[in-house]
Design an enzyme around this catalytic site. Structure first.
Site, PDB file in Angstrom:
ATOM      1  N   VAL A  73       3.729   3.090  -3.592  1.00 42.53           N
ATOM      2  CA  VAL A  73       4.115   1.711  -3.307  1.00 42.53           C
ATOM      3  C   VAL A  73       5.102   1.271  -4.388  1.00 42.53           C
ATOM      4  O   VAL A  73       4.818   1.386  -5.586  1.00 42.53           O
ATOM      5  CB  VAL A  73       2.896   0.774  -3.272  1.00 42.53           C
ATOM      6  CG1 VAL A  73       3.346  -0.662  -2.966  1.00 42.53           C
ATOM      7  CG2 VAL A  73       1.903   1.242  -2.216  1.00 42.53           C
ATOM      8  N   LYS A  88       5.692   0.328   0.952  1.00 39.18           N
ATOM      9  CA  LYS A  88       4.818   1.504   0.925  1.00 39.18           C
ATOM     10  C   LYS A  88       5.536   2.652   1.614  1.00 39.18           C
ATOM     11  O   LYS A  88       6.020   2.513   2.751  1.00 39.18           O
ATOM     12  CB  LYS A  88       3.504   1.208   1.640  1.00 39.18           C
ATOM     13  CG  LYS A  88       2.521   2.371   1.612  1.00 39.18           C
ATOM     14  CD  LYS A  88       1.154   1.976   2.180  1.00 39.18           C
ATOM     15  CE  LYS A  88       0.175   3.132   2.117  1.00 39.18           C
ATOM     16  NZ  LYS A  88      -1.164   2.748   2.608  1.00 39.18           N
ATOM     17  N   ASP A 181     -12.023   2.008   3.400  1.00 43.02           N
ATOM     18  CA  ASP A 181     -11.612   2.402   2.045  1.00 43.02           C
ATOM     19  C   ASP A 181     -11.545   1.182   1.135  1.00 43.02           C
ATOM     20  O   ASP A 181     -10.615   1.044   0.330  1.00 43.02           O
ATOM     21  CB  ASP A 181     -10.258   3.119   2.096  1.00 43.02           C
ATOM     22  CG  ASP A 181      -9.966   3.885   0.795  1.00 43.02           C
ATOM     23  OD1 ASP A 181     -10.939   4.237   0.097  1.00 43.02           O
ATOM     24  OD2 ASP A 181      -8.791   4.123   0.493  1.00 43.02           O
TER      25      ASP A 181
END
Length: 828
Positions: A73, A88, A181
Site C-alpha cells: 500500500v 493498494k 482477517d
C-alpha cells in the site's frame, strides 16, 4: 483427574490440515522477498520507476505505508486536488492464476458497497503491466495497536473505540460479508481518534442464493493466526461466518485491555493452533483489575469456542458495548435478575426523586431477564445465522425472523405492562417515597393474569421474571407460585418435553433445595440432568451445571458419597471444558470443597477451598458475591479444623461485605450472621452470639418471609443460646416457633425437624414440663436417628437429654441404661 495427553500427529485428524496451513503461511511470507523490490528510504529510484507512474499520471507516489505477503500500500497525492490517497497494489503471478484476480475484484466490489464513515471509501481501480491496484481514501493516522500505545486511552474510551469498530464491521455483516482477517493492523485510527476498517482482501461474501464467494479448500488457513477463531484454525471454510469476525474482535479487545493476547501463538504452529482450539482464555479482569466484571464478561463471550455461544454479529457486540458504556445491564450477565436490578439502581443513584426513579428503572430492567431477553436474542441470532450459513434454507431464515419479531412484540407488551399499568398502580403518595421492590412485585403478581388473560406467551416470561426476582429477595414460596404458573403455560402450549419446561424445572429445583424439600429438588434435578445429557451432550455447560445441581441436592438428602461423585465429575468436566479460570469452574470447585468438608475430608477440602477463593478473587475481585460465598465456605472449613480465630475473622469480613453489597436483610447476609453467631456460641461467647441473632431476627422478617429457612434456624439457635444462659422461659417460644416454621416449610423426614423438636424438648425439661418434654425428645431422637443415623450429634443430644430427664424422675435403671447406650451412639 489425569493430565491432558499431548496430541500426536499420527492420531490427530487435524494433522494434515495443520500441515497445509503451515505450508500456506510459509509460502505467503516467502513470497514477500521474491515478488517485491525493497523501497528506498529516501526519494527514490524505485518509486520513480514504478509502473503506476505511467498508469496513473495524475498521482504522485509519496512512499510506502504497509507491506503484506501479496500487496503493498502506497501513499500518493492527487495532483489536481492535492488530496492524499492510498493505493493498494497487487502483483499478478507470472503463471496463470485466476484466484488472485478474483480476490482482488471481490475486495473492490465489497468496498464499493460498504458506505460507512468508519470503513475506507474506494475511489477507483484498475490493472496495468501485471499489477492490480485500487485507490482509496488515505487515513492520516496509525494502526490500532500503535494508537493505543501512543495515546493510552482509559478503559471506557477503549470500549467506545471498539463500539465504533464493531459498527463498521456490522455494515459488512448486514451485507453478508465476513472479513476473516480482522486484526489491529487492519484498523487505522485517524488524528481525531476515529477508527477505519481496512483490507477486505480475504473476505467471504454470502450471495443471495446462499452460496459463498471466496471459497477456500478444506485445510486452507484463511486469516492471521493470533486473531483467528477455532473454526479458522481447523481449516473448515464451510463453518466460517460473521461470528468468526466476532471472535477476532474479541481477541483484539482482549489485547487492547490487557496488553497481551489470550493465547501464546509463538513456537511450533501446531501447538499454537492447539491452544486456540482447546485452551480457555484467562479472565481479562484477572490480568487487569481496572477492567470491571461486565467488560470482562463481554470479552469472554466473544471468545467462546462454539460460534453459537458468541455474540451473533458485530452489531450485537456493538450494542452490548453501548449498553456497557451507558451503565445498563449487559446481555452476557442477564441470567441474574438481581444483577439487572442492581445495575439499574446504581445507574440512577443520587438523582432527584430517587425513590420513584429507582422503582421505575428497577422494574423496567427486571423484565428484560434471561428467559425473555435470551429467547429474543437467540431467535434473532438464528435469523442472522440462517442468512449467513450456506446450509440453512431461506424458509428456515424466514421462520426464525418471524419468530424473532413475535418475541419482540412480547417484549414490548411486557414493557408496556410494567410502565403503563404496574407503575401507575404504585402510589408513593399513599405508601411514602420508599416504595419497595417487593411491593412492586406483589402488584405485578396481582394484576398479571387479568392483564394478559388471552396472551399466555406474554404471561409465561413475566411469571419467570417475577419468580426469579422473588427468589433473589428471599421469598421462595412466592417464587414457587410464579414458576409453577409459568410451567403450566409452557406445558400446555409447548409440551412438558420442551426445553423451556426443563428450564423452569431447574429453577423449581433451586427453590425446593432452598426451602428444605430435597426429595422434590433431587427428582427435578435428575430429570433436568437426563434431558441435557440427551439433548446437549456431556460437555455442554448446561449439562455440567445440571450435574452439579443434582450433586449439591443429594448432599442435603444425606447421600454424601453420591454427592461427592457427582461434584467431582462436575468439577473435572468444568475444568476440562470451560478451563481453569472460568466462573463456573470456580463455583464447582467451591461446591466440591464443601462436600469434602461435610464428609470429614478436611485435608483435601482446605486447599481446594483456598484455590476457589483465589480464583474468585482473580476473576471478580473482593467485592463480589461469588468471592464472598467462597470466603464464607472457607471460614466454615477453618471452623471444622478448629482454627476458630481465623474462622471468626473471615465470617466478620464476609458479613461486612454482604451488608454493604446486599443489605442487612438479604438472605445471604442473614446466613453469614447466623454462621458467625453459631461460631460465637460454640466458643461460649453467649452475649455476642445472642446480640447477633437478635439483630437478625429484628431485621430479617421485614424483608423476607417470616418462615424462611434461615430465620427458622436463627430462632432455634437463639433459643439454644438462651438455654445456655439460663433463660429457658425466653427460649421456649422461639423453640416452638422454630418447630412450627420447620413443619410448615420442611418435609416430614427432614433432619432439621429432629433438631428443632429435640431442642424444644430439652428446653421444656429445663422448665419442668416433663411429659411434654419427653414427647418432643422422643420425636427428636426418632427423626434424627432415621435421617442422620444413631451416632449423629442431634440423635445423641436428644438421647442425653432423655437420660437427664429419666434420671431426675427416678425412672427404672434399665430404661436409663438403655438411653445411656443411645447417648453414646450405640444400639441397646
Amino acid at each position: 483427574m489425569s493430565a491432558k495427553q499431548p496430541v500426536h500427529a499420527s492420531s490427530d485428524p487435524r494433522h494434515e490440515l495443520w500441515i497445509d496451513a503451515a505450508r500456506a503461511e510459509f509460502e505467503r511470507h516467502h513470497q514477500r522477498a521474491a515478488d517485491w523490490p525493497t523501497v528506498a528510504s529516501g526519494p527514490g529510484n524505485v518509486l520513480d520507476e514504478h509502473p503506476l507512474r505511467e498508469a496513473l499520471p495524475g498521482y504522485q507516489l509519496m512512499g510506502e505505508i504497509s507491506r503484506g505477503g501479496q500487496a503493498v500500500v502506497y501513499r500518493a497525492r492527487q495532483n489536481g486536488t492535492q488530496r492524499d490517497v492510498a493505493i493498494k497494489v497487487i502483483r499478478l503471478p507470472s503463471t496463470a492464476n485466476t484466484s488472485v484476480l478474483a480476490r482482488f475484484e471481490r475486495e473492490v466490489h465489497i468496498l464499493g458497497q460498504l458506505k460507512h464513515s468508519n470503513v475506507v471509501t474506494i475511489l477507483d481501480s484498475g490493472q496495468t503491466r501485471g499489477l492490480l491496484y485500487y485507490i482509496m481514501d488515505y487515513v492520516d493516522g496509525c494502526n490500532l495497536d500503535e494508537y493505543l500505545d501512543l495515546h493510552k486511552p482509559d478503559i471506557h474510551d477503549r470500549a467506545r473505540l471498539f463500539a465504533k469498530i464493531c459498527a463498521a464491521v456490522s455494515v459488512a455483516h448486514l451485507r453478508g460479508v465476513t472479513h476473516r482477517d480482522l486484526k489491529p493492523s487492519n484498523v487505522r485510527v485517524d488524528a481525531a481518534g476515529e477508527p477505519h476498517v481496512l483490507d477486505f482482501g480475504l473476505a467471504k461474501v454470502k450471495e443471495l442464493d446462499g452460496s459463498s464467494a471466496g471459497h477456500t479448500l478444506t485445510g486452507d488457513f484463511v486469516g492471521s493466526l493470533p486473531w483467528a477463531s477455532p473454526e479458522q484454525v481447523e481449516g473448515r471454510p464451510e463453518h466460517l461466518d460473521i461470528r468468526t469476525d466476532v471472535y477476532s474482535l474479541g481477541v483484539m479487545l482482549f489485547q487492547a485491555l490487557t496488553g497481551r493476547r489470550p493465547y501464546d501463538v509463538s513456537g511450533p504452529l501446531r501447538e499454537a493452533m492447539e491452544r486456540i482450539c482447546q485452551t480457555e482464555p484467562p479472565s481479562v479482569r484477572g490480568l487487569n483489575r481496572a477492567v470491571d466484571d461486565d467488560l470482562s464478561a463481554i470479552v469472554a463471550r466473544c471468545l467462546r469456542k462454539k460460534p453459537d455461544e458468541r455474540y451473533q454479529s458485530a452489531g450485537d457486540l456493538q450494542r452490548e458495548l453501548e449498553r456497557y458504556l451507558r451503565g445498563d445491564a449487559i446481555e452476557a450477565k442477564r441470567d441474574s435478575a438481581w444483577y439487572v436490578l442492581r445495575k439499574a439502581i446504581h445507574r440512577h443513584r443520587g438523582k432527584a426523586a430517587a425513590a420513584a426513579l429507582l422503582l421505575a428503572t428497577g422494574v423496567y430492567s427486571v423484565v428484560l431477564l434471561s428467559y425473555l431477553y435470551k429467547n429474543e436474542a437467540r431467535l434473532r441470532g438464528e435469523a442472522q445465522t440462517a442468512l449467513a450459513t450456506a446450509e440453512t434454507s431461506q424458509r428456515a431464515a424466514e421462520a426464525a425472523r418471524v419468530e424473532a419479531e413475535k418475541q419482540t412484540r412480547i417484549a414490548e407488551a411486557v414493557n408496556d405492562f410494567l410502565n403503563d399499568d404496574l407503575l401507575a398502580a404504585v402510589r408513593p403518595d399513599e405508601k411514602g417515597r420508599e416504595v419497595t421492590v417487593a411491593e412492586v412485585l406483589d402488584g405485578a403478581a396481582a394484576r398479571l393474569n387479568s392483564r394478559f388473560e388471552d396472551q399466555p406467551e406474554v404471561r409465561a416470561p413475566l411469571h419467570i421474571t417475577l419468580g426469579r426476582s422473588y427468589l433473589e429477595l428471599g421469598k421462595p414460596k412466592l417464587a414457587e407460585a410464579q414458576f409453577l404458573a409459568a410451567y403450566e403455560i409452557i406445558r400446555t402450549k409447548l409440551g412438558e418435553d420442551h426445553r423451556d419446561a426443563f428450564f423452569v424445572r431447574g429453577e423449581l429445583a433451586r427453590i425446593y433445595q432452598t426451602t428444605g424439600r430435597p426429595a422434590e429438588a433431587s427428582e427435578l434435578a435428575r430429570i433436568t440432568l437426563e434431558y441435557y445429557e440427551r439433548a446437549a451432550g456431556r460437555d455442554h455447560k448446561e449439562t455440567i451445571t445440571a450435574r452439579g445441581n443434582l450433586g449439591t441436592t443429594l448432599l442435603t438428602m444425606n447421600q454424601p458419597e453420591e454427592s461427592e461423585r457427582l461434584l467431582r465429575e462436575t468439577y473435572e468436566d468444568a475444568l476440562r471444558v470451560l478451563g481453569p479460570e472460568n466462573e463456573s469452574t470456580a463455583h464447582w470447585m467451591n461446591s466440591l470443597a464443601m462436600v469434602l468438608r461435610e464428609r470429614g475430608k478436611l485435608t483435601e477440602a482446605l486447599p481446594l477451598q483456598e484455590q476457589a477463593v483465589a480464583l474468585a478473587r482473580k476473576l471478580h475481585g473482593d467485592d463480589h458475591t461469588t468471592t464472598q460465598s467462597a470466603l464464607g465456605n472457607l471460614a466454615t472449613t477453618l471452623r471444622s479444623l478448629g482454627r476458630h480465630d481465623e474462622a471468626i475473622q473471615l465470617y466478620e469480613q464476609v458479613l461486612a461485605a454482604r451488608r454493604r453489597m446486599l443489605g442487612e436483610a438479604h438472605p445471604s447476609t442473614l446466613l453469614t450472621l447466623n454462621n458467625l453467631a453459631t461460631m460465637r456460641g460454640f466458643l461460649r461467647q453467649h452475649e455476642q452470639a445472642a446480640a447477633l441473632l437478635e439483630e437478625g431476627l429484628r431485621i430479617g422478617p421485614t424483608q423476607i418471609e417470616p418462615n424462611h429457612p434461615t430465620l427458622i434456624s436463627m430462632r432455634s439457635n437463639l433459643a439454644t443460646i438462651y438455654d445456655r444462659m439460663g433463660r429457658p422461659s425466653e427460649a421456649e417460644p422461639l423453640h416452638r416457633a422454630a418447630v412450627v416454621g420447620g413443619e410448615a416449610y420442611l418435609p416430614a423426614d427432614h433432619p432439621y425437624l429432629g433438631l428443632y423438636r429435640g431442642r424444644l424438648g430439652n428446653c421444656l425439661r429445663l422448665l419442668g414440663c416433663d411429659e411434654e418434654a419427653e414427647s418432643f425428645l422422643l420425636d427428636g431422637y426418632r427423626i434424627s436417628r432415621a435421617t442422620e443415623g444413631p451416632k449423629s450429634i442431634n440423635a445423641t443430644n436428644a438421647a442425653s437429654s432423655l437420660v437427664e430427664l429419666y434420671t431426675a424422675q427416678g425412672a427404672e435403671a434399665d430404661l436409663i441404661a438403655e438411653w445411656q447406650l443411645r447417648a453414646a451412639g450405640s444400639e441397646p
